[in-house]
Design an enzyme around this catalytic site. Structure first.
Site, PDB file in Angstrom:
ATOM      1  N   HIS A  95      37.411  90.922  14.067  1.00 55.37           N
ATOM      2  CA  HIS A  95      37.401  91.896  15.172  1.00 55.37           C
ATOM      3  C   HIS A  95      36.398  91.484  16.247  1.00 55.37           C
ATOM      4  CE1 HIS A  95      37.590  95.866  17.133  1.00 55.37           C
ATOM      5  NE2 HIS A  95      36.275  95.711  17.281  1.00 55.37           N
ATOM      6  N   GLU A  96      35.208  91.088  15.831  1.00 54.46           N
ATOM      7  CA  GLU A  96      34.193  90.677  16.805  1.00 54.46           C
ATOM      8  C   GLU A  96      34.622  89.405  17.536  1.00 54.46           C
ATOM      9  OE1 GLU A  96      32.138  92.817  17.556  1.00 54.46           O
ATOM     10  OE2 GLU A  96      32.520  94.069  15.793  1.00 54.46           O
ATOM     11  N   HIS A  99      36.772  90.206  20.450  1.00 52.46           N
ATOM     12  CA  HIS A  99      36.049  90.498  21.691  1.00 52.46           C
ATOM     13  C   HIS A  99      35.667  89.209  22.421  1.00 52.46           C
ATOM     14  CE1 HIS A  99      35.854  94.766  21.234  1.00 52.46           C
ATOM     15  NE2 HIS A  99      35.145  94.734  20.116  1.00 52.46           N
TER      16      HIS A  99
END
Length: 222
Positions: A95-96, A99
């Site tokens: 998920h990070e 980004h």
């Protein structure tokens, strides 16, 4: 709606969202990834495959303190995620990285969120001051100023929703396409990422209720 119920909802909604993410995180932190890759290894693989080998991955203290720092081009992973080889660790790490990929591609909602962040920090501080003064001095205009400033925070939270949901979508895509998780592990990944996203939805609802609470509290001040 009675003001007491609004106040209770302001307390309960974040608690439910927090309980949901903690429950799913703790559950899938105990489920070992079949590929036996740590969160660091998952993140490094995703970043390298997307031409982001210059992005650093560092370990930070705390639980669920994971985030991407666009200014320093760094993915920061909490210790359990950094070292862990669980479904939860892979999901959060991916998920990070989502980004970081957004940042590389110039994802519009992320750019807007970054642009208004300094304004949001300042407006939140001023909002509390004007709210207190409004109630103490019984000045309705100050209450309205506080509500308007809280509205800026609400706007920031609304803009955050597509950023977070898109990062999770990218995370799932990368995990599957790079063969970092097996199909039977996808359900756990979905639960971890979806419960995390719901915390942002809860934040929007809570801020809406907070604005309504301010107005009703002033109306019923007598």
């Amino acid at each position: 709606m009675d003001i007491i119920w609004i106040y209770l909802l302001m307390l309960v909604i974040p608690l439910i969202a927090s309980s949901n993410i903690n429950r799913n995180y703790k559950k899938y932190k105990k489920v070992d990834l079949l590929k036996k890759k740590s969160g660091f290894e998952v993140a490094r693989k995703i970043l390298d495959e997307n031409g982001l080998s210059d992005i650093y991955i560092v370990e930070v203290k705390g639980d669920l303190t994971d985030h991407y720092d666009p200014k320093r081009k760094t993915v920061r992973l909490s210790s359990d995620i950094f070292h862990g080889d669980s479904v939860a660790a892979a999901s959060v790490a991916a998920h990070e990285c989502g980004h970081a990929i957004q940042d590389k591609e110039g994802y519009s909602w992320m750019k807007v969120r970054s642009a208004i962040f300094p304004v949001v920090s300042l407006s939140n501080n001023i909002a509390y001051i004007t709210l207190i003064l409004g109630f103490v001095l019984q000045i309705y205009d100050l209450i309205m100023i506080s509500v308007a400033l809280t509205g800026i925070s609400l706007l920031f939270q609304v803009i955050t929703l597509p950023v977070e949901f898109d990062a999770s979508r990218r995370a799932k895509k990368e995990l599957i396409e790079l063969n970092l998780i097996d199909k039977e592990e996808l359900n756990g990944t979905n639960k971890v990422l979806n419960s995390a996203a719901l915390t942002y939805v809860a934040g929007v609802l809570t801020t809406l209720l907070q604005m309504l609470y301010y107005l009703l509290a002033y109306r019923d001040r007598d």
